[in-house]
Write a protein that holds these residues in place. Structure first.
Motif, PDB file in Angstrom:
ATOM      1  N   GLU A  27      -7.311  -5.104   3.420  1.00  0.00           N
ATOM      2  CA  GLU A  27      -7.881  -6.098   4.342  1.00  0.00           C
ATOM      3  C   GLU A  27      -8.934  -6.933   3.624  1.00  0.00           C
ATOM      4  O   GLU A  27      -9.006  -8.146   3.783  1.00  0.00           O
ATOM      5  N   LEU A  28      -9.765  -6.271   2.823  1.00  0.00           N
ATOM      6  CA  LEU A  28     -10.861  -6.954   2.125  1.00  0.00           C
ATOM      7  C   LEU A  28     -10.326  -7.968   1.119  1.00  0.00           C
ATOM      8  O   LEU A  28     -10.831  -9.085   1.013  1.00  0.00           O
ATOM      9  N   PRO A  47      -5.578   6.916   1.822  1.00  0.00           N
ATOM     10  CA  PRO A  47      -4.914   5.798   2.508  1.00  0.00           C
ATOM     11  C   PRO A  47      -5.927   4.902   3.228  1.00  0.00           C
ATOM     12  O   PRO A  47      -5.803   3.680   3.207  1.00  0.00           O
ATOM     13  N   GLY A  48      -6.931   5.513   3.822  1.00  0.00           N
ATOM     14  CA  GLY A  48      -7.931   4.725   4.543  1.00  0.00           C
ATOM     15  C   GLY A  48      -8.626   3.721   3.642  1.00  0.00           C
ATOM     16  O   GLY A  48      -8.789   2.551   3.997  1.00  0.00           O
ATOM     17  N   VAL A  49      -9.021   4.183   2.466  1.00  0.00           N
ATOM     18  CA  VAL A  49      -9.670   3.280   1.509  1.00  0.00           C
ATOM     19  C   VAL A  49      -8.698   2.186   1.082  1.00  0.00           C
ATOM     20  O   VAL A  49      -9.066   1.007   0.969  1.00  0.00           O
ATOM     21  N   VAL A  62       0.848  -1.185   0.000  1.00  0.00           N
ATOM     22  CA  VAL A  62       0.000   0.000   0.000  1.00  0.00           C
ATOM     23  C   VAL A  62       0.891   1.246   0.000  1.00  0.00           C
ATOM     24  O   VAL A  62       1.691   1.443   0.909  1.00  0.00           O
ATOM     25  N   ALA A  63       0.745   2.055  -1.045  1.00  0.00           N
ATOM     26  CA  ALA A  63       1.427   3.350  -1.085  1.00  0.00           C
ATOM     27  C   ALA A  63       0.447   4.362  -0.507  1.00  0.00           C
ATOM     28  O   ALA A  63      -0.617   4.596  -1.070  1.00  0.00           O
ATOM     29  N   ILE A  68       0.690  -7.527   4.239  1.00  0.00           N
ATOM     30  CA  ILE A  68       0.463  -6.170   3.744  1.00  0.00           C
ATOM     31  C   ILE A  68       1.696  -5.341   4.105  1.00  0.00           C
ATOM     32  O   ILE A  68       2.139  -5.347   5.258  1.00  0.00           O
ATOM     33  N   LEU A  69       2.256  -4.693   3.097  1.00  0.00           N
ATOM     34  CA  LEU A  69       3.425  -3.841   3.334  1.00  0.00           C
ATOM     35  C   LEU A  69       2.981  -2.405   3.079  1.00  0.00           C
ATOM     36  O   LEU A  69       2.451  -2.100   2.011  1.00  0.00           O
ATOM     37  N   VAL A  70       3.178  -1.538   4.070  1.00  0.00           N
ATOM     38  CA  VAL A  70       2.725  -0.157   3.939  1.00  0.00           C
ATOM     39  C   VAL A  70       3.923   0.771   3.773  1.00  0.00           C
ATOM     40  O   VAL A  70       4.820   0.790   4.612  1.00  0.00           O
ATOM     41  N   ALA A  71       3.924   1.506   2.664  1.00  0.00           N
ATOM     42  CA  ALA A  71       4.903   2.585   2.494  1.00  0.00           C
ATOM     43  C   ALA A  71       4.187   3.841   2.957  1.00  0.00           C
ATOM     44  O   ALA A  71       3.425   4.445   2.214  1.00  0.00           O
TER      45      ALA A  71
END
Lengths: 564, 564
Positions: A521-522, A513-515, A478-479, A528-531
């Motif tokens: 998750e959905l 980012p929230g979406v 997730v960017a 999950i890797l978050v940048a």
């Protein structure tokens, strides 16, 4: 498949709300996460993410079928009527079969399973015992016109199945092919990460090992099965057996007649006498090929007419009507007891064991009798497991109270024997130069159904939650949104992709980012890797989708971890 | 797939004779080599070897579709009627469509192609120009109820196709998607080893690049196309153009009337005058929306009414009948000439160029005229390529004489435009916030048909002859029969298999070396390795299936060669 899939170029539209008509988890979540889309009732389209998951399941099935020497083939789905008429299934299937005509008016059907055609193929290709054994399989589209297609891809009218068929010249060969399939199915379902039980599909009378079902416990399942909480016993409800445990007939008081006006049912009787229904003996009268037979079970239990019919087959079992009592003074309706029922065959459940004492009809209007002891006051002609199994019944293996659970049938293995070989006269030349009739097994796994079962068992409140082998990607990056974050995300994605890691990277512009987190998750990729916030420092967050555990790591450490 | 496949355990039965009803190479050889088996007319079963070849072709297609950003999906084959009614194709397809009803009486069809359903999917999944472009594809089973299913797996009623669809918000986007597909198709057919030509599917009038076919030249093909032996020009026969080359009208003699009794046809006229038919001008009268129009072509050429109709569409073109001449004294049947045909529109083929001189009708019974010069004695209202193309016609690109060849259509790419988007009102939100109608392309490759085309182009008298990428194995090892030979064969097979080489090893006992060699040629794996006479010395023979070249090598050298 590209190792790196950018969300900005992926056709996926997630939904926040469940589809209005969805009742099951797989239907709700696979639609909401953009994996599948309904084309018609019970007819589904697999969208890009769904197709990847479907193919992963198919690959596992294929690898394990190859490992037991299965040879993959592909049969048509559009089939001529004649072979199915020869086997009798063209009629037997009834409305379940999709039937159609071609331009010349010839009759065709859409294949529900392919026993007939496989038998013809082997008859054409194999002529000697040396050509056997053969295990053939296909992963192919099947059709069944279900009356109530429901539950998403769990019970479609068009669906994908792995069906395989074994051909052997001997019963030992069939037993071996069956054992190979059983073991392969265990490996398949373990690799898929499905919780499952193997249960006998039919009662002991037909031979316990001839047919077994693989059941995945899930509330959305359409099958009920019994499951022992203490040992590994599990069975179809029809297959549960209750051991006959005779005790001494001594020490019981003598039979005593009771005045019981207006108590023709167990409920009225138990209330009148102030005893539990289980103290009474229920005697159900049925007609077996026209002859009246009595069936005795404890007063608090129901008779499973299906089990009774299966035991007495091919005789026909019907319930009695008022007319059947005409001229039968020995049968007092509502007050029948097995003592003194000399002209009637008496079948009883093993719970009515020798030495047990009952309150039952006295064979006189408005009268019952107590202290009626099996083996002293009446004899049982035939013991048959006929009661409907209930939660708490003793486990046949360990005696603990059984649970009743819902489950999805994900696999079925079946020693067919020579039914189809007889129909099509499938013989091979035996070692002694004489023809030998071939014996067959048939084995199925619902591939699209396995995807549904996985969702039913593994999804949580946030959405789908795939195991690594089945997930559409290994890592979902997730960017968070800023340029530096997107840049880092794409850089990490490229490095991981080059190392053979399957990456889904959410590089969408203009999505909050929230979406993106909610979508990750959905969609349910395992890691999950978050940048995010610390991208400029080269620090990312790793999150385990299932456990929710998070950890901050340098990019190098994260890549090392994910490529390990 | 197991790397080493032992023939003793493979279900394959080769035949020495062609099936009685087989007319084409692929039908004969795929059946004889045990690759396919007919289940019903135009409905085939892929046996183990055939399934491997089919999957190899599918893999190549999949890899190249992925490489252009195609997203794989899987749509159902059983489809509801409504979308096809909306597009008009439910009726248009006529008898080609398999139609059926479900248990509730609702109408369904078996999908011939999926434009309608893909349009619905994209309407559901894409809402903004940011969601485009999208290329979706599937490799899936299709159905067409052909009147004469024939030619093995070349033209089945159930067959496998890769169909893809592009969705773009602009014409430029569509052109790009089209170009991507064109290049991907070139790579696919090159990798498959197919000899192919790309031809315009329709005449220039509709825009040459809007639709092209990929044709594989083969005598068994159902399409005729023109092929230039000198340059790379190739085209559908309908699409060949002839350049108009006007010359000076000066220097011709004056028109001279000739007495030509009983010469109402070109043949009778040419014979009577002792000139070639090509010296005469044929004037065909047709009705265009009821109005009589004359069409002029050289006397030795035929008018292609299909081309004429396509040019004049949507006007209706009919041939004239005797009644149409009633009251038309200007039209003398059998003796019409363009000179003086003032009330009739005159269409001519470009071969009737300004400055050419002709013998033609004199518009009087039993009279013709010579030295009738186009541009001097008559004018052409409209030049249209209307003659049926013949071998020897000049190549529009280089002028060399064209060849007419038979070919198999193996691919088709088509800029559909907005036909289906209009039907289903497929719009996305444009950059300016206003809805934009989406434009589509549709692209198909017959996967099962490509297998047939490969056989038609590559097989020889010994049998099938696969390229490495498509073959069911890389090496076919023949153990001549003695124990030492079988031992060596299995040992070499194991070593090659461990090195990732796909091996088919003929370890069958009780089968003569001659039969094994014949089977190896028939099955067509690219390299045949024989463990024969010199096995005890560790020497084997390598044979190239296509060239027939043989070489004796030590086992070590052979393995080094095959794993290089």
């Amino acid at each position: 498949m590209a190792q790196v899939q950018r969300m900005s170029r992926l056709m996926v539209k997630t939904l926040r709300d469940d589809p209005a008509d969805a009742e099951t988890l797989n239907h709700k979540l696979l639609v909401r996460a953009g994996y599948v889309r309904r084309t018609a009732a019970g007819i589904w389209t697999w969208l890009p993410l769904g197709k990847k998951v479907y193919e992963n399941v198919a690959r596992v099935v294929r690898e394990e079928m190859d490992a037991i020497g299965g040879q993959e083939v592909l049969l048509p789905a559009l089939l001529p009527k004649e072979p199915y008429e020869a086997s009798g299934r063209y009629e037997e299937y009834g409305d379940l079969l999709f039937r159609l005509k071609d331009r010349k008016g010839s009759d065709y059907l859409l294949g529900p399973t392919h026993e007939e055609i496989f038998t013809q193929v082997v008859k054409d290709q194999c002529s000697s015992y040396k050509d056997l054994p053969v295990i053939l399989y296909q992963i192919q589209t099947k059709y069944r016109d279900e009356a109530r297609p429901r539950a998403g891809v769990l019970r479609g009218r068009e669906f994908q199945m792995k069906d395989s068929y074994s051909f052997d010249a001997s019963d030992e060969g069939l037993a071996e092919a069956y054992a190979l399939h059983r073991a392969a199915y265990q490996r398949i379902f373990e690799r898929l990460g499905l919780d499952y039980r193997i249960v006998s599909a039919v009662s002991g009378a037909m031979g316990g090992s001839a047919s077994e079902e693989f059941l995945a416990p899930a509330p959305a399942g359409e099958d009920t099965f019994v499951d022992c909480p203490e040992c590994d016993y599990a069975a179809n409800t029809e297959a549960v057996t209750f051991a006959l445990k005779p005790v001494s007939t001594d020490g019981h008081a003598a039979v005593e007649e009771l005045d019981t006006p207006d108590t023709p049912t167990i409920e009225t009787l138990a209330e009148h006498l102030g005893v539990p229904a289980s103290a009474t003996l229920k005697n159900l009268l049925v007609k077996v090929d026209g002859e009246i037979v009595a069936v005795g079970v404890p007063g608090d239990r129901e008779v499973d007419l299906g089990k009774l019919g299966e035991h007495l087959a091919p005789a026909e079992v019907e319930l009695v009507t008022a007319e059947d009592f005409v001229g039968r003074d020995d049968l007092v309706r509502g007050y029948v007891g097995p003592q003194g029922l000399e002209k009637v065959r008496y079948i009883a459940d093993p719970r009515v064991a020798p030495g047990t004492s009952w309150i039952t009809g006295a064979n006189k209007a408005d009268k019952h009798a107590r202290n009626v002891v099996c083996g002293r006051d009446f004899e049982v002609d035939d013991y048959v497991d006929v009661v409907v199994v209930e939660a708490g019944d003793p486990c046949p293996a360990c005696g603990a109270g059984l649970k009743l659970d819902r489950a999805i049938e994900i696999g079925h293995i079946f020693q067919l024997g020579r039914k189809y070989a007889d129909t099509f006269q499938l013989d091979v030349l035996g070692q002694n130069g004489k023809p030998v009739r071939v014996t067959m097994g048939s084995y199925g796994i619902g591939v699209s159904r396995a995807v549904a079962a996985l969702v039913e068992q593994t999804a949580d409140e946030q959405g789908l939650c795939w195991s690594k082998e089945i997930a559409p990607a290994d890592v979902h990056i997730v960017a968070a949104g800023k340029a530096v974050q997107t840049e880092l995300a794409l850089d990490v994605a490229e490095q991981l992709g080059a190392a053979g890691v399957r990456v889904l990277v959410d590089d969408r512009a203009g999505v909050s980012p929230g979406v993106k987190f909610t979508d990750a998750e959905l969609i349910g990729v395992p890691t999950i890797l978050v940048a995010g916030r610390r991208s400029a420092d080269g620090v990312v967050e790793l999150k385990d989708r299932r456990s929710g555990e998070r950890e901050e790591l340098s990019v190098a450490d994260a890549i090392a971890r994910l490529t390990a």
